[in-house]
Design a protein around this motif. Structure first.
Motif: not given
Ligand code: GLV
Length: 314
Positions: A60-61, A64-65, A67, A86, A90
């Motif tokens: 997940s990290d 998220e990092a 874009p 995730k 997205k």
């Protein structure tokens, strides 16, 4: 496509894949950056694809990092290192490498069964150690005809079943739901399957539900004459429980290609002759790894050309 940023997160992929990715894309290797944060700050905004494998994916990290992330393409069939939820949320596509490795992994599962029951590694060590001159190796256990219970009758599970049938092994299986089209005997619980087979094979994907699917109860149901084969993931098995059971003689033996904390293997197992320990090599042949690499490359190419993905998962 040379300007498209692709992040390779595992250093264990074959050189051919790394070289081809490097030729085609602007390739970033995670391990070239001592600080992951430095890579993400400097290049995060240009990375549109992540390539991982069975050992490293996209959590997940990381997602998220990044874009601009559009696709995660895994050089593996198992995708337990990717946060699929995730990705779905997205709109990030996910691909893996099914089919091309099915035969390889199924072959290895049968190899583990034969090696374990016939003690092939031990026999080899016996000869190399010069022991044969002093007497014959002790008798071992017959494989043909043993009842094989398979957890997960997907592509790999079915390929193992087909091969084991060639050894006249009755086949039974457990999966979340019974497969109407299957001729094999279905058990609605892993404990029931384990109680009714000689060799229990783990061949299902690793998910929250299948984490530690092999626990103390299952091991005890398999019993001192039963054998466990794991070609899935280490986390399918409660490893300390497995080690205790083997040390206490509550399980007949285990053939393991995967472990909970790879590359760390419980050292208590090293002295046991009723275990076969492999370094996660289910698909590790030149032919199969090359075919897997071609699938990763093919999926990325299809994605960036706006064509249908070859093996889409998400
Ligand atoms: O473990 C190997 C794979 O998932 O392909």
């Amino acid at each position: 496509m040379g300007s498209i940023g692709v992040l390779l997160v595992s250093h264990q992929v074959i050189p051919y894949l790394e070289q081809e990715l490097n030729k085609r894309y602007n390739l970033f290797r995670l391990w070239d950056f001592p600080q992951k944060s430095q890579l993400l700050t400097q290049h995060g905004a240009s990375i549109r694809a992540v390539v991982g494998d069975a050992f490293a994916g996209a959590d997940s990290d990381l997602i998220e990092a990044l874009p601009k992330l559009e696709i995660v393409s895994s050089f593996s069939v198992g995708v337990d290192k990717i946060d699929l939820g995730k990705c779905k949320e997205k709109g990030i596509r996910v691909t893996n490498t099914p089919d091309v490795l099915t035969d390889e992994v199924a072959d290895l599962a049968i190899g583990l069964m034969l090696t374990l029951l016939r003690r092939i590694c031990e026999c080899d060590r016996y000869v190399r150690g010069g022991n044969w001159k002093h007497g014959d190796y002790k008798l071992t256990t017959k494989f043909s005809g043993k009842t094989v219970g398979i957890i997960g009758l997907g592509r790999i599970g079915a390929a193992i079943a087909k091969r084991a049938e060639g050894f006249n092994c009755p086949i039974s299986y457990y999966s979340r739901t019974q497969k109407q089209e299957s001729k094999y005997k279905y058990y609605p619980s892993v404990v029931e399957l384990a109680s009714n087979c000689d060799i229990l094979v783990v061949a299902c994907p690793l998910t929250e539900e299948t984490h530690h699917i092999i626990n103390r109860e299952v091991i005890n149901a398999l019993g001192p004459k039963g054998f466990l084969i794991n070609i899935g993931r280490g986390k399918h098995v409660d490893e300390p429980e497995l080690v205790f059971a083997l040390l206490e003689g509550r399980l007949g033996g285990a053939g393991l290609d995967v472990f909970e904390n790879e590359p760390h293997v419980p050292e208590e197992l090293f002295g046991l002759e009723n275990v076969v320990l492999l370094p996660h090599v289910g698909s590790a042949t030149v032919e199969t790894r090359t075919a897997m690499a071609d699938l990763v490359l093919g999926n990325l190419e299809a994605h960036f050309l706006g064509k249908p993905l070859l093996t889409p998962l998400v």
